[in-house]
Structure formats: structure tokens, C-alpha cells
Design a protein around this motif. Structure first.
Motif, mmCIF file in Angstrom:
data_model
loop_
_atom_site.group_PDB
_atom_site.id
_atom_site.type_symbol
_atom_site.label_atom_id
_atom_site.label_comp_id
_atom_site.label_asym_id
_atom_site.label_seq_id
_atom_site.Cartn_x
_atom_site.Cartn_y
_atom_site.Cartn_z
ATOM 1 N N GLY A 151 -44.116 37.669 -10.330
ATOM 2 C CA GLY A 151 -43.617 38.984 -10.734
ATOM 3 C C GLY A 151 -43.815 39.331 -12.193
ATOM 4 O O GLY A 151 -43.266 40.325 -12.680
ATOM 5 N N ALA A 152 -44.603 38.554 -12.924
ATOM 6 C CA ALA A 152 -44.798 38.813 -14.345
ATOM 7 C C ALA A 152 -45.620 40.086 -14.575
ATOM 8 O O ALA A 152 -46.511 40.409 -13.786
ATOM 9 N N THR A 153 -45.308 40.771 -15.649
ATOM 10 C CA THR A 153 -46.105 41.908 -16.079
ATOM 11 C C THR A 153 -47.308 41.408 -16.877
ATOM 12 O O THR A 153 -47.382 40.229 -17.236
ATOM 13 N N THR A 154 -48.228 42.316 -17.172
ATOM 14 C CA THR A 154 -49.379 41.955 -18.005
ATOM 15 C C THR A 154 -48.919 41.441 -19.366
ATOM 16 O O THR A 154 -49.438 40.451 -19.887
ATOM 17 N N ALA A 155 -47.919 42.115 -19.941
ATOM 18 C CA ALA A 155 -47.420 41.729 -21.270
ATOM 19 C C ALA A 155 -46.837 40.320 -21.239
ATOM 20 O O ALA A 155 -47.080 39.505 -22.138
ATOM 21 N N ARG A 156 -46.059 40.013 -20.196
ATOM 22 C CA ARG A 156 -45.472 38.674 -20.116
ATOM 23 C C ARG A 156 -46.553 37.626 -19.878
ATOM 24 O O ARG A 156 -46.520 36.528 -20.467
ATOM 25 N N ALA A 157 -47.518 37.934 -19.010
ATOM 26 C CA ALA A 157 -48.612 36.995 -18.760
ATOM 27 C C ALA A 157 -49.378 36.710 -20.050
ATOM 28 O O ALA A 157 -49.812 35.586 -20.299
ATOM 29 N N ALA A 158 -49.546 37.745 -20.883
ATOM 30 C CA ALA A 158 -50.223 37.567 -22.166
ATOM 31 C C ALA A 158 -49.436 36.617 -23.064
ATOM 32 O O ALA A 158 -50.000 35.720 -23.692
ATOM 33 N N ARG A 159 -48.111 36.811 -23.123
ATOM 34 C CA ARG A 159 -47.273 35.929 -23.961
ATOM 35 C C ARG A 159 -47.319 34.492 -23.465
ATOM 36 O O ARG A 159 -47.426 33.552 -24.249
ATOM 37 N N GLU A 160 -47.253 34.308 -22.152
ATOM 38 C CA GLU A 160 -47.196 32.961 -21.568
ATOM 39 C C GLU A 160 -48.505 32.198 -21.726
ATOM 40 O O GLU A 160 -48.514 30.973 -21.821
ATOM 41 N N THR A 161 -49.628 32.921 -21.736
ATOM 42 C CA THR A 161 -50.937 32.256 -21.811
ATOM 43 C C THR A 161 -51.527 32.261 -23.213
ATOM 44 O O THR A 161 -52.564 31.628 -23.451
ATOM 45 N N GLY A 162 -50.906 32.991 -24.140
ATOM 46 C CA GLY A 162 -51.446 33.071 -25.496
ATOM 47 C C GLY A 162 -52.613 34.020 -25.622
ATOM 48 O O GLY A 162 -53.322 34.023 -26.636
ATOM 49 N N LEU A 163 -52.820 34.880 -24.604
ATOM 50 C CA LEU A 163 -53.893 35.867 -24.644
ATOM 51 C C LEU A 163 -53.343 37.203 -25.115
ATOM 52 O O LEU A 163 -52.131 37.395 -25.225
ATOM 53 N N THR A 164 -54.233 38.146 -25.353
ATOM 54 C CA THR A 164 -53.820 39.524 -25.549
ATOM 55 C C THR A 164 -53.677 40.171 -24.179
ATOM 56 O O THR A 164 -54.165 39.651 -23.161
#
Length: 208
Positions: A151-164
């Protein structure tokens, strides 16, 4: 090999370099373009001579900036591995394109500072009828899929993976094209069907 023979082989190599359809360039260790073939120049609506001296990072924008620093550190230590960087760039007509640069250190001797033979793989032109196999999913892509499944958003996925956020979206576009998924729900379902995500596990995680 005599000097005359060396000239002959160099001319043959340059002829092949110019005629190959894959975009290719030779850069110095700092990323300045020394030589580009017509296929590479065409990606920027230019001639090969106009790319000479340009910084490869002015031409291509890395999706993950840390990839570039790891490569630079390895080159400073004179490691001779093959390096790959996911990139985007501005094509003629204002289109943003996506692909992967492969850089191979090359030099005449082991002790000499290497140049870089850079080849571009254009990912947004791969035929939809020939998707890569599921084992081509990278660990980063598997992690993004697991986060989406939870259920992660794009923003959360970015934070969790260290990506933009753009980097996450880029990987999702690649996966959607690969599996011909119409939306993220279908993408997650396909990930489970392909065995990329472990069944019966919460929170979702990629198969190790």
C-alpha cells in the motif's frame, strides 16, 4: 604489430564504430566525451563532433545518483569491472527518454588510467512483444513492488529505497511495459504470479 598495421586496425575499428547502430561513445575517466558515433549523436539531434568535449552527465541524467559515485570511486581505484547506470535524457522534440548506460574501462595497459567505452541501451523502444523474463527484475524493482503491494505511495517507496519519486516511477514504467500491466494493481498481481513476491507473507517482500 608494426606501426602501419596498428594504423590499419585503428581505421577499421573507427569504421565499425561509426557504422554500428548502437549508440556508443568513448569518454575519459572524468566523463568528457572523446569520441561519439552517429547513433549516439542522433539521440541529441547533433553530429558526433558536437558531442566531443561534452560531459556525459550533462547529456544523461542518472536515475540513481549514488550509482555514479560508486563508479567514480571504483575508477579512481582502477577497478576494471563493467558498470551500468539507469539514465534519462532529452531527445529532439522535447521527449524525455529512458535507458541504461553500460561503461567498460578500456586502456592499452593495466597500469594506465582507463578511458570508458560507453554504450546506450534504449529501454523505451523495446518491443512489447518480447518482454524480458521475470528473473530480470532487479532487487530494487522487487523492493518497489513489495512496497506497492503493502500500500505504499510513490513518495514512501522513494524514501524506503533511497530513490527519487521520478526514479521509482521510472522503474514502474519499465515493469509495466515488460508485463503489459495497465495499472499498479495489475502490476502487483503479475509480480505475485511471476514469483517475484513471496506468497503468504505480510508485509509483502521479494523472494530471496
Amino acid at each position: 604489430m608494426t606501426a602501419d598495421e596498428a594504423v590499419v586496425w585503428r581505421n577499421r575499428a573507427l569504421t565499425l564504430f561509426d557504422r554500428v547502430s548502437v549508440p556508443v561513445a568513448v569518454c575519459d575517466v572524468y566523463g568528457a566525451v572523446l569520441l561519439a558515433n552517429p547513433a549516439m549523436a542522433a539521440e541529441f539531434g547533433a553530429t558526433p563532433g558536437r558531442l566531443k568535449g561534452r560531459d556525459v552527465l550533462d547529456l544523461f541524467r542518472p536515475v540513481e545518483a549514488e550509482q555514479v559515485e560508486r563508479i567514480a570511486q571504483a575508477l579512481r581505484l582502477r577497478h576494471r569491472s563493467r558498470y551500468q547506470v539507469s539514465v534519462r535524457w532529452d531527445a529532439p522534440g522535447g521527449r524525455v527518454r529512458h535507458g541504461e548506460l553500460t561503461a567498460d574501462p578500456v586502456s592499452d595497459s593495466v597500469g594506465k588510467t582507463p578511458a570508458l567505452l560507453v554504450m546506450l541501451r534504449i529501454l523505451d523502444e523495446e518491443p512489447a512483444t518480447c518482454p524480458p523474463p521475470s528473473d530480470a527484475v532487479t532487487p530494487v524493482e522487487a523492493r518497489i513492488l513489495a512496497l506497492l503491494a503493502g500500500g505504499a505511495t510513490t513518495a514512501r517507496a522513494a524514501r524506503e529505497t533511497g530513490l527519487t519519486a521520478d526514479g521509482v516511477s521510472y522503474h514502474l514504467r519499465r515493469l509495466s511495459a515488460r508485463w503489459r500491466a495497465a495499472n499498479r494493481t495489475e502490476l502487483v498481481a503479475r509480480a505475485y504470479a511471476e514469483g517475484v513476491l513471496a506468497a503468504g507473507v505480510w508485509p509483502p517482500e521479494g523472494r530471496g
